[in-house]
Design a protein around this motif. Sequence first.
Motif, PDB file in Angstrom:
ATOM      1  N   ALA A   7      19.169 -34.152 -20.420  1.00 22.79           N
ATOM      2  CA  ALA A   7      17.853 -33.947 -19.796  1.00 22.79           C
ATOM      3  C   ALA A   7      16.834 -33.498 -20.837  1.00 22.79           C
ATOM      4  O   ALA A   7      15.706 -33.999 -20.883  1.00 22.79           O
ATOM      5  CB  ALA A   7      17.967 -32.919 -18.669  1.00 22.79           C
ATOM      6  N   ASP A   8      17.239 -32.549 -21.685  1.00 26.09           N
ATOM      7  CA  ASP A   8      16.318 -32.081 -22.727  1.00 26.09           C
ATOM      8  C   ASP A   8      16.009 -33.199 -23.727  1.00 26.09           C
ATOM      9  O   ASP A   8      14.878 -33.304 -24.230  1.00 26.09           O
ATOM     10  CB  ASP A   8      16.918 -30.864 -23.455  1.00 26.09           C
ATOM     11  CG  ASP A   8      16.865 -29.592 -22.598  1.00 26.09           C
ATOM     12  OD1 ASP A   8      16.357 -29.655 -21.464  1.00 26.09           O
ATOM     13  OD2 ASP A   8      17.346 -28.553 -23.063  1.00 26.09           O
ATOM     14  N   ALA A   9      16.995 -34.036 -24.021  1.00 27.94           N
ATOM     15  CA  ALA A   9      16.772 -35.140 -24.965  1.00 27.94           C
ATOM     16  C   ALA A   9      15.822 -36.175 -24.367  1.00 27.94           C
ATOM     17  O   ALA A   9      14.966 -36.731 -25.069  1.00 27.94           O
ATOM     18  CB  ALA A   9      18.113 -35.786 -25.348  1.00 27.94           C
ATOM     19  N   LEU A  10      15.947 -36.429 -23.070  1.00 24.31           N
ATOM     20  CA  LEU A  10      15.022 -37.360 -22.420  1.00 24.31           C
ATOM     21  C   LEU A  10      13.593 -36.803 -22.436  1.00 24.31           C
ATOM     22  O   LEU A  10      12.628 -37.515 -22.732  1.00 24.31           O
ATOM     23  CB  LEU A  10      15.469 -37.636 -20.980  1.00 24.31           C
ATOM     24  CG  LEU A  10      14.512 -38.503 -20.149  1.00 24.31           C
ATOM     25  CD1 LEU A  10      14.347 -39.897 -20.762  1.00 24.31           C
ATOM     26  CD2 LEU A  10      14.985 -38.614 -18.694  1.00 24.31           C
ATOM     27  N   LEU A  11      13.467 -35.504 -22.138  1.00 24.73           N
ATOM     28  CA  LEU A  11      12.140 -34.878 -22.167  1.00 24.73           C
ATOM     29  C   LEU A  11      11.536 -34.969 -23.564  1.00 24.73           C
ATOM     30  O   LEU A  11      10.324 -35.183 -23.725  1.00 24.73           O
ATOM     31  CB  LEU A  11      12.236 -33.412 -21.713  1.00 24.73           C
ATOM     32  CG  LEU A  11      12.510 -33.217 -20.218  1.00 24.73           C
ATOM     33  CD1 LEU A  11      12.792 -31.751 -19.906  1.00 24.73           C
ATOM     34  CD2 LEU A  11      11.320 -33.714 -19.383  1.00 24.73           C
ATOM     35  N   GLN A  12      12.380 -34.841 -24.580  1.00 21.44           N
ATOM     36  CA  GLN A  12      11.900 -34.970 -25.957  1.00 21.44           C
ATOM     37  C   GLN A  12      11.288 -36.357 -26.199  1.00 21.44           C
ATOM     38  O   GLN A  12      10.191 -36.483 -26.745  1.00 21.44           O
ATOM     39  CB  GLN A  12      13.072 -34.734 -26.916  1.00 21.44           C
ATOM     40  CG  GLN A  12      12.687 -34.813 -28.384  1.00 21.44           C
ATOM     41  CD  GLN A  12      13.925 -34.905 -29.246  1.00 21.44           C
ATOM     42  OE1 GLN A  12      14.682 -35.870 -29.153  1.00 21.44           O
ATOM     43  NE2 GLN A  12      14.149 -33.885 -30.068  1.00 21.44           N
ATOM     44  N   VAL A  13      12.020 -37.395 -25.775  1.00 24.38           N
ATOM     45  CA  VAL A  13      11.530 -38.765 -25.960  1.00 24.38           C
ATOM     46  C   VAL A  13      10.206 -38.957 -25.224  1.00 24.38           C
ATOM     47  O   VAL A  13       9.241 -39.511 -25.776  1.00 24.38           O
ATOM     48  CB  VAL A  13      12.577 -39.782 -25.449  1.00 24.38           C
ATOM     49  CG1 VAL A  13      11.967 -41.188 -25.375  1.00 24.38           C
ATOM     50  CG2 VAL A  13      13.794 -39.777 -26.345  1.00 24.38           C
TER      51      VAL A  13
ATOM     52  N   THR B  34      20.301 -38.148 -11.184  1.00 24.18           N
ATOM     53  CA  THR B  34      19.369 -37.333 -10.408  1.00 24.18           C
ATOM     54  C   THR B  34      18.718 -36.266 -11.276  1.00 24.18           C
ATOM     55  O   THR B  34      17.499 -36.044 -11.198  1.00 24.18           O
ATOM     56  CB  THR B  34      20.110 -36.670  -9.222  1.00 24.18           C
ATOM     57  OG1 THR B  34      20.748 -37.690  -8.448  1.00 24.18           O
ATOM     58  CG2 THR B  34      19.160 -35.875  -8.359  1.00 24.18           C
ATOM     59  N   VAL B  35      19.503 -35.610 -12.090  1.00 23.86           N
ATOM     60  CA  VAL B  35      18.963 -34.529 -12.930  1.00 23.86           C
ATOM     61  C   VAL B  35      17.917 -35.091 -13.894  1.00 23.86           C
ATOM     62  O   VAL B  35      16.830 -34.528 -14.050  1.00 23.86           O
ATOM     63  CB  VAL B  35      20.098 -33.823 -13.698  1.00 23.86           C
ATOM     64  CG1 VAL B  35      19.532 -32.781 -14.657  1.00 23.86           C
ATOM     65  CG2 VAL B  35      21.073 -33.172 -12.718  1.00 23.86           C
ATOM     66  N   LEU B  36      18.230 -36.212 -14.530  1.00 23.62           N
ATOM     67  CA  LEU B  36      17.268 -36.794 -15.470  1.00 23.62           C
ATOM     68  C   LEU B  36      16.003 -37.269 -14.744  1.00 23.62           C
ATOM     69  O   LEU B  36      14.890 -37.138 -15.270  1.00 23.62           O
ATOM     70  CB  LEU B  36      17.911 -37.940 -16.258  1.00 23.62           C
ATOM     71  CG  LEU B  36      18.460 -37.511 -17.632  1.00 23.62           C
ATOM     72  CD1 LEU B  36      19.528 -36.441 -17.484  1.00 23.62           C
ATOM     73  CD2 LEU B  36      18.983 -38.703 -18.419  1.00 23.62           C
ATOM     74  N   ALA B  37      16.200 -37.804 -13.557  1.00 20.27           N
ATOM     75  CA  ALA B  37      15.043 -38.267 -12.793  1.00 20.27           C
ATOM     76  C   ALA B  37      14.124 -37.101 -12.441  1.00 20.27           C
ATOM     77  O   ALA B  37      12.897 -37.186 -12.586  1.00 20.27           O
ATOM     78  CB  ALA B  37      15.507 -38.982 -11.524  1.00 20.27           C
ATOM     79  N   LEU B  38      14.699 -35.991 -11.995  1.00 20.47           N
ATOM     80  CA  LEU B  38      13.881 -34.827 -11.639  1.00 20.47           C
ATOM     81  C   LEU B  38      13.218 -34.235 -12.877  1.00 20.47           C
ATOM     82  O   LEU B  38      12.037 -33.862 -12.844  1.00 20.47           O
ATOM     83  CB  LEU B  38      14.736 -33.772 -10.922  1.00 20.47           C
ATOM     84  CG  LEU B  38      15.288 -34.177  -9.545  1.00 20.47           C
ATOM     85  CD1 LEU B  38      16.200 -33.088  -8.990  1.00 20.47           C
ATOM     86  CD2 LEU B  38      14.131 -34.449  -8.564  1.00 20.47           C
TER      87      LEU B  38
END
Lengths: 454, 454
Positions: free
Chosen positions: A282-288, A332-336
């Motif tokens: 999740a943190d890595a996706l937010l970084q991107v 779900t977690v990544l989507a939220l």
Amino acid sequence: MKAENQVAIHPLAQFAGTLQWSQVPAAVQRKAEDLWVDWFGSVLAGQNARPVHSIARFALSQGPAQGPCEVIGQSATTSPMMAALANAAAAHVAEQDDVHNGSVFHPAAVVFPPALAVAQSLGASGAQLMAACVAGYEVGIRVGEFLGRSHYKIFHTTGTAGTLAAAAAVGNLLGLTPAQMQHALGSAGTQAAGLWEFLRTAADSKQLHTAHAASAGLMAAYLAQDGFTGAQDIFTGPQGLAAGMSTDANPARLTDGLGTRWATAETSFKWHASCRHTHPAADALLQVMQRDGVQIGDIAQVICHVHQGAIDVLGPVTSPATVHQSKFSMGTVLALAARFGHAGLTEFDEQYLAADTVALRNKVTMALDPEVDAAYPQRWIGKVTVQTTDGRTLHGRVDEPKGDPGNTLSRQEITDKALRLAAYGSQVPAAQVQQAVQQLWQVAQWPRVARLLA
Amino acid sequence: MKAENQVAIHPLAQFAGTLQWSQVPAAVQRKAEDLWVDWFGSVLAGQNARPVHSIARFALSQGPAQGPCEVIGQSATTSPMMAALANAAAAHVAEQDDVHNGSVFHPAAVVFPPALAVAQSLGASGAQLMAACVAGYEVGIRVGEFLGRSHYKIFHTTGTAGTLAAAAAVGNLLGLTPAQMQHALGSAGTQAAGLWEFLRTAADSKQLHTAHAASAGLMAAYLAQDGFTGAQDIFTGPQGLAAGMSTDANPARLTDGLGTRWATAETSFKWHASCRHTHPAADALLQVMQRDGVQIGDIAQVICHVHQGAIDVLGPVTSPATVHQSKFSMGTVLALAARFGHAGLTEFDEQYLAADTVALRNKVTMALDPEVDAAYPQRWIGKVTVQTTDGRTLHGRVDEPKGDPGNTLSRQEITDKALRLAAYGSQVPAAQVQQAVQQLWQVAQWPRVARLLA
């Protein structure tokens, strides 16, 4: 005691039986206080959950009409075992309680509740309570590390190692001798239990596991104080924990750096309200998204490059049917996180089945990554590959997710998190919670542990 | 409950949730009454043992000052969970409680105590109590058979399968629906625990295992009644009991002959006051001595031809240091049987370290026997080879040790055994025990389960 004299005292029993607050380095003391305040928020967050009500109702029905111990957030008081049952059930509901990466173990939920109950019963000081809790953390984390990855594939380490952590904490408070502590660990280990099977239908067992660990470990310590004996080598004996419940147990982990390496200080705070296995990605996706200016509508596909444990725990949850189950759904977690910047309790409750969440959820897959897997569980590396609708391939990487020791929370962030969790899950007035949290920061100065919520 | 409707109800949950006394064949009803009276003697025999006192003291300290449930042999009353803890601890001390051969499971100790406590709490009838206990026997025995021999090598099946047996019995009394019973079994299975490691130093864990199974299973059933959910396939799910705690689990055993094959009726009474693994060889040695006129002084060597389970459990006990440990010493049991005609509680207490016992003990060895091992655990064959000092080689063989279904005890023998056990272990006046036992035989006619010892 003839049998006792024949047996060497395990260094872990020696350590847990004799640890005092003054022996804990100042930085570790401060970290223990951080964990203590963080735990309080999690208990209040879970206090009104249906499974917690069931366990609390049962506990109060089996205990005395009143007693020295607080059921947090309720006016009822009861005996140590029953308070430990109820408070431990509450601590693990919101998936916001702490975690030790290397052991994949959630210490707060199984250490603070039994220790608090016993401290209230004995009239112990705050420093005595906190020393006992550090003993519980140090023991439980090492037992989790010892039992290893094969154990965690089937067993909920917080339930199993947690039983020994609870016994260590309570035993320290009761002033057990090292020999008695060894018996307590034996009696705790022979009650260690907790299977992951409940995840498949999102059943309530997680709350039962922490409640069981706290109460069974507490019982083990009280019995040892009364002369009740336990296995002398519950860890590595031919019919002990490793023999029965692990294929890759590592005895060296049990005593690794005991007294110099403080596992308590390695414990992470949880920032997202989900299974810890989802946080690095999740943190890595937010970084991107932040670095490359990616919007939700731009995302065509997300591949999470994960360790095997994430696949084992999260893999079965493809289409979550409950809020709880959705916290074990990587998609779900990544989507939220993508939609709201973080995956918090309110976001799960209100949005886990929203069309926008489900659409994004279905674009997320997991793939085993050799580097991430090799680093785990010492490090929880987050790696994602994002394919955009306009054909870009973007890579995100986070080496320490938010809340880890190298990327920890400030005391203000911890206070704010606790107040947020309390407001989310309990009817306790905000002012009362705020006052309690202010007091909790002073725990090491308390002459006597009284009610946390006056 | 959406998740519930998606899941099939396991036949074991269906059976345990709906069994009524009228559905139990008359012969099985009579056998259940036999087991009930036999259990009562074992509880009184263990009531004053030090480990039982510890558990009872702890239970009473954590429960209410008084309650609807009897702590047998004490004036104290308490809540169901606490009475179950104390009474289950007592039942397994004297090693005289019943055993089911095929599952190597001691049902009475973990079934009757929680069921009795809940029946007293609810004011249930004797027939309701006994139906619940038969449900507990049928479930626990099948779970033990299912978990298999690999499980028993490391785990004390009475502790593990016992947790599910207790949940089944209590759940039946609480009137759980089959769906609720399935949740109860899930919550019980995820608390199932008990490691044999304690045997190595003769620690007190056996009493903790029965106490833990009874109380954890009871909690699982009460929680299910309150809507608390558990794993839906705790038995064969990929992270369930078999996955975690067995390598030879056989799912067919879970439902083997359910409703037509009555495992309750297959349960054996224990005649010698020792681990059941010693009984077949002891009876075979007595056969040789009686048949061939062998005196103790004639014995040069005894080889017991045994199954692997006997070697696993008894093998570590070469030089027993306590009375309890001596009950797991094949040599000691055979020596006492040879010297006194049977190995009873008094013989163990007074003679287990006597020079004559030790001398004979040291002449006894065990050897794995393919025929005996292949028959086990369905049949417990006793085979010994005796070498005499005058050079004879004599063979003894017993296909059903005394107490097995084909060589069972009469009601008079059961009554006498119970009175003997009570006199051995408790201060309850003999007349009072005698009166209670007379009443116990009438249990199925009781309109309401009251105190067993008035």
